[in-house]
Design an enzyme around this catalytic site. Sequence first.
Site, PDB file in Angstrom:
ATOM      1  N   ASP A 120       5.308  20.352  -1.795  1.00  0.00           N
ATOM      2  CA  ASP A 120       6.732  20.374  -2.161  1.00  0.00           C
ATOM      3  C   ASP A 120       7.312  21.759  -2.443  1.00  0.00           C
ATOM      4  OD1 ASP A 120       5.800  21.003  -4.805  1.00  0.00           O
ATOM      5  OD2 ASP A 120       5.697  18.874  -5.304  1.00  0.00           O
ATOM      6  N   HIS A 130      -2.917  21.710   1.419  1.00  0.00           N
ATOM      7  CA  HIS A 130      -2.606  20.583   2.320  1.00  0.00           C
ATOM      8  C   HIS A 130      -1.329  20.814   3.124  1.00  0.00           C
ATOM      9  CE1 HIS A 130      -5.257  17.793  -0.358  1.00  0.00           C
ATOM     10  NE2 HIS A 130      -5.956  18.438   0.537  1.00  0.00           N
ATOM     11  N   CYS A 145      11.957  15.875  18.886  1.00  0.00           N
ATOM     12  CA  CYS A 145      12.010  17.240  19.427  1.00  0.00           C
ATOM     13  C   CYS A 145      13.221  17.391  20.362  1.00  0.00           C
ATOM     14  CB  CYS A 145      10.715  17.539  20.178  1.00  0.00           C
ATOM     15  SG  CYS A 145      10.730  19.183  20.916  1.00  0.00           S
ATOM     16  N   CYS A 180      12.686  16.510  25.264  1.00  0.00           N
ATOM     17  CA  CYS A 180      11.287  16.153  24.976  1.00  0.00           C
ATOM     18  C   CYS A 180      11.226  14.831  24.204  1.00  0.00           C
ATOM     19  CB  CYS A 180      10.622  17.280  24.184  1.00  0.00           C
ATOM     20  SG  CYS A 180       9.083  16.820  23.415  1.00  0.00           S
ATOM     21  N   THR A 236      -3.944  16.307 -11.223  1.00  0.00           N
ATOM     22  CA  THR A 236      -4.686  15.821 -10.036  1.00  0.00           C
ATOM     23  C   THR A 236      -5.840  14.921 -10.442  1.00  0.00           C
ATOM     24  OG1 THR A 236      -6.078  16.452  -8.141  1.00  0.00           O
ATOM     25  CG2 THR A 236      -5.934  18.062  -9.935  1.00  0.00           C
ATOM     26  N   SER A 237      -6.020  13.858  -9.682  1.00  0.00           N
ATOM     27  CA  SER A 237      -7.126  12.932  -9.948  1.00  0.00           C
ATOM     28  C   SER A 237      -8.437  13.490  -9.386  1.00  0.00           C
ATOM     29  CB  SER A 237      -6.825  11.577  -9.304  1.00  0.00           C
ATOM     30  OG  SER A 237      -6.654  11.733  -7.903  1.00  0.00           O
ATOM     31  N   GLU A 265      -3.732  10.747 -16.896  1.00  0.00           N
ATOM     32  CA  GLU A 265      -4.974   9.963 -16.917  1.00  0.00           C
ATOM     33  C   GLU A 265      -6.068  10.910 -16.490  1.00  0.00           C
ATOM     34  OE1 GLU A 265      -4.924   6.344 -14.447  1.00  0.00           O
ATOM     35  OE2 GLU A 265      -2.775   6.360 -14.879  1.00  0.00           O
TER      36      GLU A 265
HETATM   37  P1  NAD Z   1      -3.016  11.820  -7.467  1.00  0.00           P
HETATM   38  O1  NAD Z   1      -1.804  10.950  -7.294  1.00  0.00           O
HETATM   39  O2  NAD Z   1      -4.309  11.323  -6.953  1.00  0.00           O
HETATM   40  O3  NAD Z   1      -3.239  12.117  -9.025  1.00  0.00           O
HETATM   41  C1  NAD Z   1      -2.203  12.566  -9.834  1.00  0.00           C
HETATM   42  C2  NAD Z   1      -2.765  12.877 -11.210  1.00  0.00           C
HETATM   43  O4  NAD Z   1      -1.743  13.455 -11.973  1.00  0.00           O
HETATM   44  C3  NAD Z   1      -3.265  11.649 -11.971  1.00  0.00           C
HETATM   45  O5  NAD Z   1      -4.469  11.987 -12.638  1.00  0.00           O
HETATM   46  C4  NAD Z   1      -2.143  11.391 -12.993  1.00  0.00           C
HETATM   47  O6  NAD Z   1      -2.636  10.840 -14.200  1.00  0.00           O
HETATM   48  C5  NAD Z   1      -1.647  12.798 -13.228  1.00  0.00           C
HETATM   49  N1  NAD Z   1      -0.249  12.864 -13.660  1.00  0.00           N
HETATM   50  C6  NAD Z   1       0.809  12.160 -13.209  1.00  0.00           C
HETATM   51  N2  NAD Z   1       1.931  12.552 -13.843  1.00  0.00           N
HETATM   52  C7  NAD Z   1       1.563  13.532 -14.719  1.00  0.00           C
HETATM   53  C8  NAD Z   1       2.254  14.336 -15.663  1.00  0.00           C
HETATM   54  N3  NAD Z   1       3.570  14.214 -15.842  1.00  0.00           N
HETATM   55  N4  NAD Z   1       1.558  15.239 -16.377  1.00  0.00           N
HETATM   56  C9  NAD Z   1       0.212  15.382 -16.221  1.00  0.00           C
HETATM   57  N5  NAD Z   1      -0.503  14.639 -15.347  1.00  0.00           N
HETATM   58  C10 NAD Z   1       0.171  13.735 -14.598  1.00  0.00           C
HETATM   59  O7  NAD Z   1      -2.644  13.245  -6.868  1.00  0.00           O
HETATM   60  P2  NAD Z   1      -3.557  14.331  -6.168  1.00  0.00           P
HETATM   61  O8  NAD Z   1      -4.856  14.443  -6.878  1.00  0.00           O
HETATM   62  O9  NAD Z   1      -2.718  15.520  -6.003  1.00  0.00           O
HETATM   63  O10 NAD Z   1      -3.862  13.736  -4.737  1.00  0.00           O
HETATM   64  C11 NAD Z   1      -2.820  13.201  -3.930  1.00  0.00           C
HETATM   65  C12 NAD Z   1      -2.616  13.859  -2.570  1.00  0.00           C
HETATM   66  O11 NAD Z   1      -1.292  13.558  -2.130  1.00  0.00           O
HETATM   67  C13 NAD Z   1      -2.691  15.342  -2.590  1.00  0.00           C
HETATM   68  O12 NAD Z   1      -3.455  15.721  -1.517  1.00  0.00           O
HETATM   69  C14 NAD Z   1      -1.257  15.851  -2.374  1.00  0.00           C
HETATM   70  O13 NAD Z   1      -1.238  16.763  -1.287  1.00  0.00           O
HETATM   71  C15 NAD Z   1      -0.475  14.676  -1.897  1.00  0.00           C
HETATM   72  N6  NAD Z   1       0.836  14.498  -2.604  1.00  0.00           N
HETATM   73  C16 NAD Z   1       1.673  15.552  -2.809  1.00  0.00           C
HETATM   74  C17 NAD Z   1       2.876  15.373  -3.477  1.00  0.00           C
HETATM   75  C18 NAD Z   1       3.768  16.564  -3.717  1.00  0.00           C
HETATM   76  O14 NAD Z   1       3.745  17.500  -2.944  1.00  0.00           O
HETATM   77  N7  NAD Z   1       4.545  16.549  -4.811  1.00  0.00           N
HETATM   78  C19 NAD Z   1       3.221  14.118  -3.964  1.00  0.00           C
HETATM   79  C20 NAD Z   1       2.354  13.054  -3.735  1.00  0.00           C
HETATM   80  C21 NAD Z   1       1.146  13.265  -3.060  1.00  0.00           C
END
Ligand code: NAD
Length: 252
Positions: free
Chosen positions: A103, A118, A147, A156, A194-195, A221
């Site tokens: 983003d 990513h 395109c 295209c 991130t999870s 979480e």
């Molecule tokens: P995930 O959805 O697997 O995990 C998100 C984590 O963030 C969870 O542990 C959750 O508890 C925590 N979380 C959520 N809100 C929070 C907050 N306000 N404060 C603190 N923690 C919070 O996300 P991931 O591990 O990034 O994996 C998902 C994949 O999807 C990634 O590869 C990413 O590229 C992509 N993605 C990107 C976006 C973006 O660019 N904003 C959005 C969705 C998914």
Amino acid sequence: MQEMINQAAQWLAGAHKAIVFSGAGVSTESGIPDFRSAGGLWTRYNPAEYGTLGAFLRDPQKVWGMLAEMEQVMNVKPNAGHLALARLERAGYVAGIVTQNIDGLHQAAGNTNVVEYHGSNRTYSCLRCRVRFPRAEVQQMPVPPRCPRLVEGSRCDTILKPDVVFFDEAIPMQAVIGADHLVRGADFVLVVGTSCEVYPAAEIPQQVRRQGGRVVEVNMELARGLNSHLSLQGKFSQIVPAIAERVLALRA
Ligand code: NAD
């Protein structure tokens, strides 16, 4: 909690090289939902049907059903947590960020050393013509965007793909090299939002740990497989600014 914030700040301030590893959770408070929390994209769209290049090549129109939903929430601003990370970089406490996000919010907040592991949704590609289009141009097109180039006299019309990494795609070489450069020699990693379930990205905090560094996590979480030295459970927009304030106070 204040004790844990103080501890995280002390480790960060004392680190030789500190980096940040971020995921979708840092952007939820800016209005972009994450994928795995309740109501997240992957709880509604099956990743095998929507999150792979194979799925996109089979039925790009169907995958654009999900991408269009993501597009609607992408015009948002960085939150207090993003801004705090930018302050930490400016003050010389953070060497850079490896983000899984597409983003661009870390850059919008002011961070300059950001590895987009990513990819990003700043550009979109035609897989047939191998031509890239900027997001602003694609946003003017009807969904799914196609395109507009002329090939042998006719349009295209191939459906464009955002330059983000799908589950079955390789990490862009530039990102692998950039991340490696940041991780090398890092003795502290702040893992935020991130999870840590998506590989090979999730290897990054493990690598810092293997080279003897400290791993501090800020997550709503807690990540199951992370095994961090310190886990702060709560909101990115509250905890990270508190850590940054403490770090900057330690310097004063
Ligand atoms: P995930 O959805 O697997 O995990 C998100 C984590 O963030 C969870 O542990 C959750 O508890 C925590 N979380 C959520 N809100 C929070 C907050 N306000 N404060 C603190 N923690 C919070 O996300 P991931 O591990 O990034 O994996 C998902 C994949 O999807 C990634 O590869 C990413 O590229 C992509 N993605 C990107 C976006 C973006 O660019 N904003 C959005 C969705 C998914």
